[in-house]
Design a protein around this motif. Structure first.
Motif, PDB file in Angstrom:
ATOM      1  N   MET A  46       0.838  -1.199   0.000  1.00  0.00           N
ATOM      2  CA  MET A  46       0.000   0.000   0.000  1.00  0.00           C
ATOM      3  C   MET A  46       0.873   1.249   0.000  1.00  0.00           C
ATOM      4  O   MET A  46       0.588   2.219  -0.700  1.00  0.00           O
ATOM      5  CB  MET A  46      -0.943   0.016   1.202  1.00  0.00           C
ATOM      6  CG  MET A  46      -2.043  -1.018   1.143  1.00  0.00           C
ATOM      7  SD  MET A  46      -3.088  -0.982   2.612  1.00  0.00           S
ATOM      8  CE  MET A  46      -3.791   0.666   2.504  1.00  0.00           C
ATOM      9  N   LEU A  47       1.963   1.220   0.783  1.00  0.00           N
ATOM     10  CA  LEU A  47       2.878   2.355   0.815  1.00  0.00           C
ATOM     11  C   LEU A  47       3.584   2.504  -0.530  1.00  0.00           C
ATOM     12  O   LEU A  47       3.782   3.619  -1.019  1.00  0.00           O
ATOM     13  CB  LEU A  47       3.896   2.192   1.950  1.00  0.00           C
ATOM     14  CG  LEU A  47       3.327   2.083   3.367  1.00  0.00           C
ATOM     15  CD1 LEU A  47       4.454   1.886   4.371  1.00  0.00           C
ATOM     16  CD2 LEU A  47       2.471   3.284   3.719  1.00  0.00           C
ATOM     17  N   SER A  48       3.949   1.377  -1.137  1.00  0.00           N
ATOM     18  CA  SER A  48       4.565   1.423  -2.472  1.00  0.00           C
ATOM     19  C   SER A  48       3.592   1.995  -3.496  1.00  0.00           C
ATOM     20  O   SER A  48       3.992   2.761  -4.390  1.00  0.00           O
ATOM     21  CB  SER A  48       5.005   0.023  -2.902  1.00  0.00           C
ATOM     22  OG  SER A  48       6.044  -0.454  -2.087  1.00  0.00           O
ATOM     23  N   SER A  49       2.323   1.625  -3.381  1.00  0.00           N
ATOM     24  CA  SER A  49       1.308   2.159  -4.298  1.00  0.00           C
ATOM     25  C   SER A  49       1.176   3.672  -4.150  1.00  0.00           C
ATOM     26  O   SER A  49       1.029   4.393  -5.139  1.00  0.00           O
ATOM     27  CB  SER A  49      -0.047   1.499  -4.050  1.00  0.00           C
ATOM     28  OG  SER A  49      -0.002   0.143  -4.384  1.00  0.00           O
ATOM     29  N   LEU A  50       1.234   4.134  -2.916  1.00  0.00           N
ATOM     30  CA  LEU A  50       1.163   5.569  -2.663  1.00  0.00           C
ATOM     31  C   LEU A  50       2.347   6.282  -3.315  1.00  0.00           C
ATOM     32  O   LEU A  50       2.177   7.274  -4.027  1.00  0.00           O
ATOM     33  CB  LEU A  50       1.132   5.832  -1.154  1.00  0.00           C
ATOM     34  CG  LEU A  50       1.199   7.274  -0.691  1.00  0.00           C
ATOM     35  CD1 LEU A  50       0.065   8.101  -1.263  1.00  0.00           C
ATOM     36  CD2 LEU A  50       1.202   7.329   0.828  1.00  0.00           C
ATOM     37  N   ALA A  51       3.553   5.755  -3.104  1.00  0.00           N
ATOM     38  CA  ALA A  51       4.748   6.367  -3.695  1.00  0.00           C
ATOM     39  C   ALA A  51       4.700   6.303  -5.214  1.00  0.00           C
ATOM     40  O   ALA A  51       5.027   7.279  -5.900  1.00  0.00           O
ATOM     41  CB  ALA A  51       6.004   5.671  -3.177  1.00  0.00           C
ATOM     42  N   GLY A  52       4.274   5.179  -5.752  1.00  0.00           N
ATOM     43  CA  GLY A  52       4.205   5.033  -7.205  1.00  0.00           C
ATOM     44  C   GLY A  52       3.208   5.980  -7.828  1.00  0.00           C
ATOM     45  O   GLY A  52       3.495   6.626  -8.841  1.00  0.00           O
ATOM     46  N   CYS A  53       2.053   6.099  -7.226  1.00  0.00           N
ATOM     47  CA  CYS A  53       1.006   6.988  -7.751  1.00  0.00           C
ATOM     48  C   CYS A  53       1.485   8.438  -7.753  1.00  0.00           C
ATOM     49  O   CYS A  53       1.412   9.134  -8.760  1.00  0.00           O
ATOM     50  CB  CYS A  53      -0.262   6.835  -6.910  1.00  0.00           C
ATOM     51  SG  CYS A  53      -1.637   7.882  -7.416  1.00  0.00           S
ATOM     52  N   SER A  54       1.998   8.891  -6.631  1.00  0.00           N
ATOM     53  CA  SER A  54       2.447  10.272  -6.537  1.00  0.00           C
ATOM     54  C   SER A  54       3.683  10.502  -7.408  1.00  0.00           C
ATOM     55  O   SER A  54       3.810  11.545  -8.057  1.00  0.00           O
ATOM     56  CB  SER A  54       2.736  10.643  -5.082  1.00  0.00           C
ATOM     57  OG  SER A  54       2.972  12.016  -4.965  1.00  0.00           O
ATOM     58  N   GLY A  55       4.580   9.536  -7.441  1.00  0.00           N
ATOM     59  CA  GLY A  55       5.780   9.663  -8.267  1.00  0.00           C
ATOM     60  C   GLY A  55       5.460   9.798  -9.744  1.00  0.00           C
ATOM     61  O   GLY A  55       6.062  10.621 -10.449  1.00  0.00           O
ATOM     62  N   LEU A  56       4.497   9.013 -10.217  1.00  0.00           N
ATOM     63  CA  LEU A  56       4.068   9.125 -11.616  1.00  0.00           C
ATOM     64  C   LEU A  56       3.536  10.527 -11.898  1.00  0.00           C
ATOM     65  O   LEU A  56       3.836  11.122 -12.939  1.00  0.00           O
ATOM     66  CB  LEU A  56       2.995   8.084 -11.930  1.00  0.00           C
ATOM     67  CG  LEU A  56       3.458   6.630 -11.996  1.00  0.00           C
ATOM     68  CD1 LEU A  56       2.253   5.692 -11.982  1.00  0.00           C
ATOM     69  CD2 LEU A  56       4.307   6.395 -13.229  1.00  0.00           C
ATOM     70  N   ASP A  57       2.754  11.046 -10.962  1.00  0.00           N
ATOM     71  CA  ASP A  57       2.227  12.408 -11.110  1.00  0.00           C
ATOM     72  C   ASP A  57       3.364  13.424 -11.190  1.00  0.00           C
ATOM     73  O   ASP A  57       3.410  14.253 -12.099  1.00  0.00           O
ATOM     74  CB  ASP A  57       1.356  12.805  -9.908  1.00  0.00           C
ATOM     75  CG  ASP A  57       0.044  12.080  -9.823  1.00  0.00           C
ATOM     76  OD1 ASP A  57      -0.412  11.545 -10.849  1.00  0.00           O
ATOM     77  OD2 ASP A  57      -0.529  12.071  -8.715  1.00  0.00           O
ATOM     78  N   VAL A  58       4.263  13.376 -10.215  1.00  0.00           N
ATOM     79  CA  VAL A  58       5.325  14.381 -10.107  1.00  0.00           C
ATOM     80  C   VAL A  58       6.192  14.385 -11.361  1.00  0.00           C
ATOM     81  O   VAL A  58       6.452  15.446 -11.945  1.00  0.00           O
ATOM     82  CB  VAL A  58       6.174  14.150  -8.837  1.00  0.00           C
ATOM     83  CG1 VAL A  58       7.433  15.021  -8.854  1.00  0.00           C
ATOM     84  CG2 VAL A  58       5.343  14.438  -7.585  1.00  0.00           C
ATOM     85  N   ILE A  59       6.624  13.219 -11.804  1.00  0.00           N
ATOM     86  CA  ILE A  59       7.483  13.151 -12.988  1.00  0.00           C
ATOM     87  C   ILE A  59       6.729  13.618 -14.232  1.00  0.00           C
ATOM     88  O   ILE A  59       7.280  14.346 -15.064  1.00  0.00           O
ATOM     89  CB  ILE A  59       8.061  11.732 -13.164  1.00  0.00           C
ATOM     90  CG1 ILE A  59       9.053  11.426 -12.041  1.00  0.00           C
ATOM     91  CG2 ILE A  59       8.703  11.572 -14.536  1.00  0.00           C
ATOM     92  CD1 ILE A  59      10.261  12.362 -11.976  1.00  0.00           C
ATOM     93  N   SER A  60       5.461  13.247 -14.357  1.00  0.00           N
ATOM     94  CA  SER A  60       4.660  13.696 -15.509  1.00  0.00           C
ATOM     95  C   SER A  60       4.498  15.215 -15.512  1.00  0.00           C
ATOM     96  O   SER A  60       4.615  15.859 -16.558  1.00  0.00           O
ATOM     97  CB  SER A  60       3.277  13.045 -15.492  1.00  0.00           C
ATOM     98  OG  SER A  60       3.375  11.663 -15.665  1.00  0.00           O
TER      99      SER A  60
END
Length: 143
Positions: A46-60
């Motif tokens: 769940m924590l990885s999903s949170l980081a992945g979701c936000s990370g995809l946003d930030v980089i995009s």
């Protein structure tokens, strides 16, 4: 839009779950007296999903702003409740940007947009956890 996954028991306390992308992930948990693990912990994922979701946003978002970073990582730390069912009641998300010429204002804007507008996983976490975010800049270094 609905997502459907199938999770299949693989024996012991190991499960394999598919994803709408067609990829799979193996999950298990620590068993007392046993060191062997076959997969990832469901709660930690769940924590990885949170980081992945936000990370995809930030980089995009940074890409659309034509902002370049040398490296980027997100550390997420979750605190579990003491009583069952244990869940994350406090979560800290730390954004680390690396580069020799970082545009701090645009990096902060990208994080802000992810945290407040785009990251659906972040919004889900807000339903049950106190969320805190921090941003760190590492100038001239790579992690």
């Amino acid at each position: 839009m609905a997502h459907k996954i199938t999770t299949h028991w693989k024996g012991g306390l190991t499960f394999e779950s598919d994803n709408p992308s067609g990829k799979t992930v193996v999950m298990d948990t620590a068993i007392e007296g046993q060191n062997q693990r076959h997969g990832l912990s469901p709660k930690a994922m769940m924590l990885s999903s949170l980081a992945g979701c936000s990370g995809l946003d930030v980089i995009s978002i940074l890409d659309k702003m034509n902002v370049k970073v040398d490296d980027f990582k997100i550390d997420v730390e979750g605190e579990l409740t003491e009583a069952h069912p244990k869940y994350y009641n406090k979560v800290l998300v730390e954004y680390h940007f690396y580069g020799s010429d970082l545009n701090k204002k645009k990096c902060e804007r990208a994080v802000h947009l992810s945290v407040t507008k785009y990251c659906g996983v972040m919004e889900m976490f807000r339903k049950f956890a106190d969320m805190e975010t921090k941003i760190y800049y590492h100038i001239g270094t790579k992690r």
